[in-house]
Design a protein around this motif. Structure first.
Motif, PDB file in Angstrom:
ATOM      1  N   LEU A   1       0.964  -0.939   0.033  1.00 48.51           N
ATOM      2  CA  LEU A   1       0.032  -0.008  -0.073  1.00 48.51           C
ATOM      3  C   LEU A   1       0.784   1.128  -0.055  1.00 48.51           C
TER       4      LEU A   1
ATOM      5  N   LYS B   1      -3.508   4.974   4.482  1.00 52.08           N
ATOM      6  CA  LYS B   1      -3.317   3.596   4.404  1.00 52.08           C
ATOM      7  C   LYS B   1      -3.011   3.114   5.541  1.00 52.08           C
ATOM      8  N   SER B   2      -2.515   3.616   6.707  1.00 50.80           N
ATOM      9  CA  SER B   2      -2.545   2.951   8.206  1.00 50.80           C
ATOM     10  C   SER B   2      -3.889   2.602   8.812  1.00 50.80           C
TER      11      SER B   2
ATOM     12  N   ASP C   1       2.975  -2.593   9.070  1.00 54.06           N
ATOM     13  CA  ASP C   1       2.676  -1.097   8.804  1.00 54.06           C
ATOM     14  C   ASP C   1       4.210  -0.331   8.840  1.00 54.06           C
TER      15      ASP C   1
ATOM     16  N   VAL D   1       2.418  -1.492   4.315  1.00 51.21           N
ATOM     17  CA  VAL D   1       2.498  -0.177   3.970  1.00 51.21           C
ATOM     18  C   VAL D   1       3.883   0.273   4.065  1.00 51.21           C
TER      19      VAL D   1
ATOM     20  N   PHE E   1      -2.805   4.846  -2.605  1.00 49.65           N
ATOM     21  CA  PHE E   1      -3.688   5.627  -2.075  1.00 49.65           C
ATOM     22  C   PHE E   1      -3.567   7.166  -2.396  1.00 49.65           C
TER      23      PHE E   1
ATOM     24  N   ILE F   1      -8.446   4.649  -3.121  1.00 49.74           N
ATOM     25  CA  ILE F   1      -7.336   3.890  -4.130  1.00 49.74           C
ATOM     26  C   ILE F   1      -7.484   4.749  -5.570  1.00 49.74           C
TER      27      ILE F   1
END
Length: 282
Positions: free
Chosen positions: A59, A67-68, A198, A228, A245, A255
């Protein structure tokens, strides 16, 4: 919009079957029209993405595009924030993890998480750090099974050879890169089907980053990985698929484009994707 502030008690789960394969079967994870809020502030809008089994999905996108938050929605951690809410569905091999009949703890056991900053229990030994998830989930195993599991998970995380002679020393005494691999081993011990990461290398030196990336490549045959990252070179190196994103002009994140990583970097369909992966913004 559905509130997700409900809490549940820890489930007592059965132990892994002795002699079972080294991990549960990797699962396909699918987000269907996922939206997310913090209070009245919407941070994600109608995100749809399939993250295939046995694959690494990256991502990417600038800071603040959700994203997170999306990653935390994928294993029901978003609801740990009191003001959080979400809509849509997250399917693990076709079953919605947000269905009322499914326990939060069951979802989090099948969908593990490795955070940006390594977070081993500093005073707990390396050996006990690996097994911490089993204790939290009420999983009982024999001493021999525990010792085998520790070796298996540390080996998969690329750490066994470095720590096998000091398993009883504190996990907090390890270097940053070793601590992150210890956290990966801890996540693997409960045999997840999906592992979310992440920005796992953002606080690490280049050598440790290279080792974590190698570990990701080795793990993808055993567990589905969603990562991510803000490092475009890393996304190109480690992922099979990629999703870009973006949140523009105060709108919620979504997205722009997703697909095979090679195509996303070499033949993007949207000019915003081309600008981002080539470093022209973000």
């Amino acid at each position: 919009m559905t509130s997700v502030t409900e809490t549940e008690t820890t489930a007592v789960l059965p132990p892994p079957h002795p002699g079972a394969p080294s991990g549960a079967r990797p699962a396909t994870l699918e987000a269907r029209s996922v939206s997310a809020w913090f209070g009245t502030h919407q941070v994600l809008a109608q995100v749809c993405l399939t993250m295939p089994a046995h694959r690494v999905t990256a991502l990417i996108g600038p800071s603040g595009c959700g994203k997170s938050t999306f990653l935390r929605v994928l294993n029901r951690m978003h609801e740990l924030t009191a003001s959080a809410a979400m809509a849509g569905a997250v399917l693990l091999d076709g079953e919605d993890i947000y269905d009322r009949g499914r326990r939060i703890t069951h979802a989090r056991r099948q969908i593990g998480m490795v955070f940006q900053k390594p977070n081993p229990f500093p005073s707990m030994s390396i050996h006990d750090n690996v097994l911490a998830g089993l204790k939290m989930n009420g999983i009982r195993t024999s001493r021999g099974e525990r010792d085998m599991l520790v070796e298996e998970c540390l080996t998969k995380a690329g750490l066994w050879k470095e720590v096998r002679d000091r398993l009883r020393q504190p996990g907090g005494a390890l270097s940053g890169g070793q601590q992150q691999r210890l956290c990966i081993a801890r996540s693997l011990a409960v045999r997840p089907r999906v592992l979310l990461m992440d920005e796992p290398c953002s606080a690490l030196d280049p050598t440790s980053t290279r080792r974590i990336e190698q570990t990701i490549g080795e793990l993808s045959s055993d567990v589905t990985i969603v990562i991510v990252t803000h490092n475009m070179q890393q996304a190109a190196r480690v992922s099979d698929n990629c999703a870009f994103f973006l949140a523009e002009q105060g709108t919620p994140g979504g997205i722009v484009e997703h697909g095979p990583t090679e195509a996303m970097f070499e033949r993007p369909q949207d000019p915003r994707t081309a600008d981002y992966v080539n470093g022209r913004f973000g």
